[in-house]
Design a protein around this motif. Structure first.
Motif, short mmCIF file in Angstrom:
data_model
loop_
_atom_site.label_atom_id
_atom_site.label_comp_id
_atom_site.label_asym_id
_atom_site.label_seq_id
_atom_site.Cartn_x
_atom_site.Cartn_y
_atom_site.Cartn_z
N LYS A 480 19.42 63.60 36.80
CA LYS A 480 19.25 65.03 37.13
C LYS A 480 20.32 65.54 38.09
CE LYS A 480 14.29 65.16 36.22
NZ LYS A 480 12.94 65.27 36.78
N ALA A 481 20.87 64.65 38.91
CA ALA A 481 21.88 65.08 39.87
C ALA A 481 23.23 65.28 39.22
CB ALA A 481 21.98 64.07 41.01
N ARG A 482 23.70 64.25 38.50
CA ARG A 482 25.06 64.29 37.97
C ARG A 482 25.14 63.99 36.47
NH1 ARG A 482 29.22 62.95 41.80
NH2 ARG A 482 30.59 62.79 40.00
N GLY A 483 23.98 63.71 35.85
CA GLY A 483 24.03 63.28 34.45
C GLY A 483 24.26 61.79 34.31
N MET A 484 24.21 61.07 35.44
CA MET A 484 24.30 59.61 35.48
C MET A 484 25.63 59.08 34.94
SD MET A 484 21.24 57.02 34.45
CE MET A 484 20.86 55.61 35.49
N PRO A 485 26.76 59.47 35.55
CA PRO A 485 28.05 58.92 35.13
C PRO A 485 28.15 57.44 35.46
CG PRO A 485 28.29 60.10 37.20
CD PRO A 485 26.88 60.35 36.73
N GLU A 486 28.95 56.71 34.69
CA GLU A 486 29.25 55.33 35.03
C GLU A 486 30.18 55.30 36.24
OE1 GLU A 486 28.81 52.85 30.88
OE2 GLU A 486 30.82 53.31 31.61
N LEU A 487 30.05 54.24 37.03
CA LEU A 487 30.84 54.10 38.25
C LEU A 487 31.77 52.89 38.15
CD1 LEU A 487 27.90 54.72 40.77
CD2 LEU A 487 29.48 56.41 39.82
N MET A 587 20.19 70.69 30.05
CA MET A 587 19.93 69.31 29.63
C MET A 587 19.80 68.40 30.84
SD MET A 587 22.06 66.97 26.92
CE MET A 587 21.56 67.98 25.51
N ARG A 588 20.70 68.56 31.79
CA ARG A 588 20.69 67.72 32.99
C ARG A 588 19.36 67.85 33.72
NH1 ARG A 588 25.48 69.12 34.53
NH2 ARG A 588 24.73 70.97 35.61
N ARG A 589 18.87 69.08 33.83
CA ARG A 589 17.61 69.32 34.55
C ARG A 589 16.42 68.68 33.85
NH1 ARG A 589 20.18 74.35 35.26
NH2 ARG A 589 19.18 75.23 33.39
N ASN A 590 16.54 68.45 32.55
CA ASN A 590 15.41 67.93 31.79
C ASN A 590 15.52 66.45 31.43
OD1 ASN A 590 13.49 70.26 31.10
ND2 ASN A 590 15.50 71.14 30.69
N LEU A 591 16.56 65.78 31.95
CA LEU A 591 16.67 64.34 31.71
C LEU A 591 15.53 63.61 32.41
CD1 LEU A 591 20.52 63.76 32.11
CD2 LEU A 591 19.19 63.52 30.01
N SER A 592 14.94 62.68 31.71
CA SER A 592 13.88 61.87 32.31
C SER A 592 14.50 60.78 33.18
CB SER A 592 13.01 61.24 31.21
OG SER A 592 13.75 60.29 30.46
N SER A 593 13.69 60.01 33.85
CA SER A 593 14.19 58.93 34.70
C SER A 593 14.83 57.83 33.86
CB SER A 593 13.04 58.35 35.53
OG SER A 593 12.03 57.84 34.68
N ALA A 594 15.67 57.03 34.50
CA ALA A 594 16.37 55.97 33.78
C ALA A 594 15.41 54.99 33.14
CB ALA A 594 17.31 55.23 34.74
N ASP A 595 14.29 54.70 33.79
CA ASP A 595 13.36 53.71 33.23
C ASP A 595 12.54 54.26 32.07
OD1 ASP A 595 11.86 55.40 34.83
OD2 ASP A 595 10.82 53.81 35.91
N THR A 596 12.69 55.55 31.78
CA THR A 596 12.08 56.11 30.57
C THR A 596 13.15 56.57 29.58
OG1 THR A 596 11.85 58.29 31.62
CG2 THR A 596 9.95 56.80 31.74
N GLY A 597 14.38 56.09 29.77
CA GLY A 597 15.43 56.35 28.80
C GLY A 597 16.44 57.40 29.18
N ALA A 598 16.26 58.06 30.34
CA ALA A 598 17.17 59.12 30.79
C ALA A 598 17.46 60.09 29.65
CB ALA A 598 18.47 58.53 31.34
N CYS A 599 16.41 60.58 29.03
CA CYS A 599 16.52 61.37 27.80
C CYS A 599 15.94 62.76 28.01
CB CYS A 599 15.79 60.65 26.67
SG CYS A 599 16.14 61.29 25.03
N SER A 600 16.55 63.75 27.39
CA SER A 600 16.08 65.13 27.49
C SER A 600 15.36 65.59 26.23
CB SER A 600 17.27 66.07 27.74
OG SER A 600 18.15 66.06 26.61
N LEU A 601 15.20 64.70 25.25
CA LEU A 601 14.78 65.12 23.91
C LEU A 601 13.28 65.06 23.67
CD1 LEU A 601 17.59 63.37 21.85
CD2 LEU A 601 17.50 65.73 22.65
N PHE A 602 12.55 64.40 24.55
CA PHE A 602 11.13 64.21 24.29
C PHE A 602 10.29 65.01 25.26
CE2 PHE A 602 13.10 59.96 23.42
CZ PHE A 602 13.17 60.12 22.04
#
Length: 607
Positions: A480-487, A587-602
């Motif tokens: 939700k903060a940055r869209g979870m970029p790779e570091l 989309m970023r605002r609606n992304l779920s947590s990483a442990d639920t797939g970091a997905c905005s579609l469901f």
């Protein structure tokens, strides 16, 4: 079957009972009695085949032959996807030979994390997966098609195509790979040069020369990151033809496998009399098989989120703990960079997928009795494809590794476990890849140095401020903060410090590259800082304990002290604008947590 894997499978089946039943009911309702285009009006159908030739139109007027959708991630900037340029013509010819028609239904975007690492565009990477899923849904929404061929390889592309495939689970679907580029300079040498550059020992000219010698032609990058992990997972799920994942592009064998994949999907349609929709084919056991193979090969941590997401699209509920528990039951059987010096070409030439299937099946670590695009049972995947006088055949593969330093046996594995751990503690839940860690680096207890951007860490490193034991905390990198970029840009400086003998680790609510693993990294931390996670209260100097042996991640600050601290607020600082980031806010605002797939579609209130 291994008893523990059976137990985990059964709990996933029980957990998914209601959502899976609803899903199967939905895809059964979407099934056509004849061809799907029979549901279209004359005007609809006329639009659907207006650009076809006379012969194709005649075929599509009838109800006896299939119309196959081609969905492709082709573009000629990405080396992995450039070979797909010629595939549509090959596929159309092969499907025509079966009496059917193939139409290019749609293209999907395909971005490269290798190009965007450390750049603003990287913030779009994870969200591109959901865009790909939606783009595929648009391509298939015309109800013209009786089956689909998915052309995709790299990081977010395959997971996006899989989410869409499960959503259109009533269609038989085959995935079509393109294969890896030839081996360039060894990946270990590439990593060494990157660290030299990070230390200021060489300039950009030498760095670019090394990078160009590694990424040098058409095909997938040869290290074992997310792209090649995707290919392995898709084959183990039975969605590739046996042994096709790592055959090089632009070879006669590769072209014949593409033709065979096109013909194979027509054998699975309603008209074939052998109907096998992908949503029924992929079940809980297929998902467990995918996780097992990923763990047995030390694959990408990105797949922890991706598998959760595409499994959910099929009504199957997976969580981080499933990965952890399967990892405890699965030995590490391969050494492919970053988990060794070999690349995927060495893996392929040492016995590859067929030998891996043999080892895992013989040890009862895979469910053999599952549906695949080639029929029931994974045993057919223990054979490898060859050309015999120009004809594609599958022959017995080797029983012993061509290089025991690349592929081991279950009886003498490289490690007793699959090298993935879930870490839990007062900071929340995260995952860590342990298969690539150096001996003695799995436990780090050190003071925190807090950053809110990876470039801040790079600057501190260059200023000589990190010559010490520490845990780098890089927060506000979550979905939700940055869209979870790779570091991944953090790997060289942290690796340099590790080589100097310092105890270093990383804690982040973001991601690392699928090819990371040298530095202990607690990633995908949930809850993320923007969701009120405790990571937002960490201050410089706080002691953090990371223990990948016991699965613990703790902030060693008293509850009384933490209660007095305010949560640090996210400073946008332009991170939501530029390179298109401003149009992804919804989309970023609606992304779920990483442990639920970091997905905005469901709708996360229901499966």
């Amino acid at each position: 079957m291994n008893k523990r894997i059976l137990e985990i499978t059964e709990r996933i089946i029980a957990r998914s009972k209601d959502s899976r039943a609803k899903y199967l009911e939905r895809i059964n309702a979407a099934k056509a009695k004849t061809v799907h285009r029979a549901n279209l009006s004359c005007g609809n159908l006329a639009h659907g085949f207006a650009a076809c030739g006379k012969e194709e139109k005649q075929i599509l007027r009838g109800i006896n032959h299939s119309d196959i959708a081609i969905v492709s991630a082709y573009n000629d900037m990405l080396s992995a996807h450039q070979p797909y340029e010629t595939y549509p013509a090959i596929i159309k010819e092969a499907v025509k030979e079966t009496g059917g028609v193939a139409q290019f239904a749609g293209g999907v975007p395909a971005m490269c994390d290798g190009v965007t690492q450390g750049q603003p565009g990287m913030d779009l990477s994870l969200m591109s997966r959901d865009v790909i899923a939606m783009s595929t849904a648009v391509a298939l929404s015309h109800n013209m098609f009786d089956g689909a061929l998915m052309l995709g390889i790299c990081d977010k592309i395959v997971p996006g195509l899989l989410i869409a495939s499960m959503t259109f689970g009533h269609l038989p679907t085959v995935f079509v790979p393109a294969g890896p580029m030839p081996s360039g300079i060894p990946n270990k040498e590439k990593a060494r040069v990157r660290q030299q550059f990070a230390k200021g020992e060489i300039g950009e000219d030498q760095l670019l020369e090394a990078e160009s010698a590694s990424y040098h032609s058409a095909g997938t990058c040869t290290f074992y990151g997310t792209a090649n992990s995707n290919q392995l997972v898709v084959e183990v799920m039975g969605l590739h033809l046996p042994g096709s994942s790592f055959v090089p592009p632009n070879t006669p064998l590769r072209e014949e496998l593409t033709r065979a994949a096109a013909r194979q999907v027509t054998r699975l349609t309603q008209q074939s009399g052998n109907y096998m929709p992908v949503g029924r084919m992929v079940d809980e056991r297929s998902i467990v098989n995918a996780i097992v193979a990923l763990l047995a090969t030390g694959g990408s941590t990105n797949l922890t989120m991706h598998i959760i997401a595409f499994a959910k699209a099929a009504g199957i509920i997976i969580d981080f703990q499933d990965f952890n528990d399967l990892s405890d039951a699965v030995p590490l059987l391969t050494r492919i960079y970053p988990n060794g010096s070999a690349d995927v070409n060495h893996f392929h030439n040492s016995g590859g997928m067929a030998l891996l299937f043999k080892e895992l099946l013989a040890a009862g670590l895979l469910h053999e009795d599952v549906e695949t695009i080639c029929g029931r049972g994974l045993s057919r995947y223990t054979k490898k494809p060859e050309l015999d006088n120009g004809k594609l055949v599958w022959v017995d593969s080797v029983d012993v590794s061509g290089d025991p330093e690349v592929i081991a046996t279950v009886s003498k594995p490289f490690k007793a476990d699959g090298g993935l751990k879930v870490l839990k503690g007062n900071l929340g839940t995260s995952v860590i890849k342990t298969s690539s860690l150096r001996e003695g680096s799995a436990v780090v207890k050190a003071p925190a140095v807090v950053f809110e951007d990876q470039h801040e860490l790079e600057a501190a490193f260059k200023a000589g401020e990190l010559e010490k034991d520490f845990v780098a905390v890089v927060r506000f990198q979550g979905p939700k903060a940055r869209g979870m970029p790779e570091l991944h840009k953090l790997t060289p400086p942290l690796g340099v410090l590790q080589d100097k003998g310092f105890k270093v680790a990383l804690v982040t609510d973001g991601r690392m590259s699928g090819a990371s693993g040298k530095v202990p990294a607690a990633i995908h931390l949930c809850p993320e800082a923007l969701d009120g996670g405790l990571i937002a209260k960490i201050e410089n100097g706080d002691m953090i304990s990371l223990n990948a042996e016991t699965g613990e991640l703790s902030l060693l600050v008293s509850d009384e002290e933490l209660a007095q601290r305010e949560l640090r607020l996210f400073q946008v600082n332009g991170h939501h604008h530029g390179m298109g980031r401003e149009i992804f806010g919804f989309m970023r605002r609606n992304l779920s947590s990483a442990d639920t797939g970091a997905c905005s579609l469901f709708d996360n209130t229901e499966a």
